[in-house]
Design an enzyme around this catalytic site. Structure first.
Site, PDB file in Angstrom:
ATOM      1  N   GLY A 136     -10.214 -46.821 -32.461  1.00 38.03           N
ATOM      2  CA  GLY A 136      -9.934 -47.427 -31.162  1.00 38.03           C
ATOM      3  C   GLY A 136      -8.959 -46.607 -30.354  1.00 38.03           C
ATOM      4  O   GLY A 136      -8.558 -47.000 -29.262  1.00 38.03           O
ATOM      5  N   GLY A 137      -8.598 -45.439 -30.872  1.00 42.14           N
ATOM      6  CA  GLY A 137      -7.705 -44.540 -30.163  1.00 42.14           C
ATOM      7  C   GLY A 137      -8.471 -43.430 -29.465  1.00 42.14           C
ATOM      8  O   GLY A 137      -9.676 -43.258 -29.665  1.00 42.14           O
ATOM      9  N   ASP A 184      -8.221 -40.135 -29.847  1.00 38.77           N
ATOM     10  CA  ASP A 184      -8.604 -38.982 -30.661  1.00 38.77           C
ATOM     11  C   ASP A 184      -9.954 -39.186 -31.344  1.00 38.77           C
ATOM     12  O   ASP A 184     -10.830 -38.310 -31.294  1.00 38.77           O
ATOM     13  CB  ASP A 184      -7.522 -38.696 -31.700  1.00 38.77           C
ATOM     14  CG  ASP A 184      -6.188 -38.330 -31.071  1.00 38.77           C
ATOM     15  OD1 ASP A 184      -6.209 -37.689 -30.003  1.00 38.77           O
ATOM     16  OD2 ASP A 184      -5.143 -38.685 -31.645  1.00 38.77           O
ATOM     17  N   SER A 185     -10.136 -40.317 -32.001  1.00 40.11           N
ATOM     18  CA  SER A 185     -11.401 -40.551 -32.706  1.00 40.11           C
ATOM     19  C   SER A 185     -12.546 -40.761 -31.723  1.00 40.11           C
ATOM     20  O   SER A 185     -13.691 -40.403 -32.012  1.00 40.11           O
ATOM     21  CB  SER A 185     -11.272 -41.733 -33.661  1.00 40.11           C
ATOM     22  OG  SER A 185     -10.854 -42.906 -32.986  1.00 40.11           O
ATOM     23  N   CYS A 189      -3.607 -43.685 -47.674  1.00 44.75           N
ATOM     24  CA  CYS A 189      -4.786 -44.151 -46.959  1.00 44.75           C
ATOM     25  C   CYS A 189      -5.817 -43.028 -46.828  1.00 44.75           C
ATOM     26  O   CYS A 189      -7.015 -43.236 -47.042  1.00 44.75           O
ATOM     27  CB  CYS A 189      -4.393 -44.683 -45.585  1.00 44.75           C
ATOM     28  SG  CYS A 189      -5.745 -45.465 -44.681  1.00 44.75           S
ATOM     29  N   GLY A 230     -10.553 -38.321 -36.283  1.00 43.02           N
ATOM     30  CA  GLY A 230      -9.815 -37.755 -35.155  1.00 43.02           C
ATOM     31  C   GLY A 230      -8.514 -37.090 -35.551  1.00 43.02           C
ATOM     32  O   GLY A 230      -7.580 -37.030 -34.744  1.00 43.02           O
ATOM     33  N   CYS A 248       0.813 -48.992 -39.955  1.00 46.95           N
ATOM     34  CA  CYS A 248       0.015 -49.941 -39.183  1.00 46.95           C
ATOM     35  C   CYS A 248       0.194 -51.366 -39.655  1.00 46.95           C
ATOM     36  O   CYS A 248       0.055 -52.307 -38.866  1.00 46.95           O
ATOM     37  CB  CYS A 248      -1.459 -49.548 -39.229  1.00 46.95           C
ATOM     38  SG  CYS A 248      -2.214 -49.643 -40.872  1.00 46.95           S
TER      39      CYS A 248
END
Length: 358
Positions: free
Chosen positions: A10-11, A13-14, A104, A128, A196
């Site tokens: 949702g950013g 970069d990706s 992660c 990303g 996060c």
């Protein structure tokens, strides 16, 4: 036409990573991992800077719609809880400083999600991240200020050929400009926060929910043996942190050692926290490690600081690193990452610090 699964947070970069791959002719499928159960979703709804919030999922869906690619949400809550959250809590309870982003990447993104991509018939997984892969080697990003290679050292060497980092040759400003030009709704989204699942930054309270003993008060000793006072629980501290609770010695004091079984902190003046080396475990090599001692540059935290070192691989996934110049306050639980120029050689989890002064 090769099929690629793009992890979309949702950013910006990706989202741009997906756009670039589509321009290159890939069959692109977008996926967003949901790290929370339905009962927990209301909690993440209000933290827009979380990379795994409900708002992030919606932005990823909108970006995929603009690009004309399919988008799915996959439940990764079980694997995330097992390998990231449980490790985070247990490491702080042990008096160490974990790096959940590394965990992660290691167990969720580039293992669990990669396997998911292969099951879908995808040849590649893309993210990303600001890094590059060339001829089977993991390299730093062209934009050194945004480089994320430090967090990627646990990727298995045999998996590098199935991973793509489409924005690794771009600067952040260029990525945002591409997003604006494409009309992506993520173009102006702020950077996601580091942890996060702890949006308020209160690590100690989060750890205490699962491990109350981590906030058990205990003694604070100077490294010379003097009892200086009491602390408020080891989960509140990390090596190198200035201790405000004790004083009266006419010097600023910093945490040097954390002994979890006795809930004891040892503190010292700043000059006593320079390390000449370290030992690590869980080593992952992205090249064939030379036998015996060899030279590399070592990074013990994310950022531009790297120091020339000599390194040797030991049995059982252990490594030993000796610095040519002392480094201030490496923390057990964090990562040591080894470089040869812009190439990542491998890395390990820091276990033991070799101090210049005891």
């Amino acid at each position: 036409m090769a099929r690629v699964l793009v992890a979309m947070s949702g950013g910006v970069d990706s989202s741009v990573a997906a756009a670039l791959l589509k321009e290159r002719g890939f069959e692109v499928i977008g996926v967003t991992m949901r790290f929370w159960s339905k009962e927990e979703c209301d909690y993440t709804r209000f933290h827009e800077r979380s990379c795994c919030s409900l708002e992030g999922i919606e932005f990823a869906r909108k970006a995929a719609s603009v690009l004309g690619i399919p988008h799915y949400v996959v439940n990764a809550s079980e694997v995330f809880r097992k390998f990231v959250i449980q490790d985070f809590v247990s490491e702080y309870a042990r008096g160490r400083t974990p790096n959940p982003c590394v965990r992660c990447n290691q167990f969720v993104k580039f293992r669990w999600l990669l396997q998911y991509a292969l099951k879908l018939g995808c040849e590649y997984l893309a993210t990303g991240h600001y890094a590059r892969i060339r001829e089977g080697r993991l390299l730093m990003a062209s934009d050194r200020e945004k480089d994320q290679s430090y967090f990627l050292w646990p990727i298995r060497r045999e998996d590098l050929g199935r991973i793509l980092f489409p924005i690794g040759d771009y600067r952040k400003s260029e990525v945002r400009e591409l997003a604006r030009r494409l009309g992506l709704p993520t173009a102006e989204r702020p950077e996601s926060q580091d942890i996060c699942f702890i949006p308020d930054g209160d690590y100690a309270s989060y750890v205490a929910k699962f491990s109350p003993e981590a906030l058990k008060p205990g003694p604070v000793y100077h490294v010379d043996g003097r009892l200086l006072g009491r602390h408020r629980g080891i989960a509140r501290y990390t090596v190198g942190q200035r201790l405000e609770e004790v004083g009266g010695l006419g010097a600023r004091l910093y945490v040097k050692e954390i002994d979890a079984p006795s809930a004891t902190l040892k503190v010292a003046e700043r000059y006593r926290l320079f390390a000449v080396g370290l030992r690590g475990s869980e080593a992952n090599w992205l090249v064939d490690p030379p036998s015996g001692w060899f030279r590399a540059e070592a990074a013990v935290r994310h950022g531009p600081e790297r120091v020339r070192s000599k390194v040797r691989a030991l049995e059982g996934g252990q490594i030993e690193v000796l610095f040519f110049e002392p480094i201030w306050a490496p923390a057990p639980g964090q990562s040591v990452v080894l470089y040869d120029g812009e190439s990542v050689l491998g890395g390990a989890v820091i276990d033991e610090i070799l101090w210049e002064r005891d």
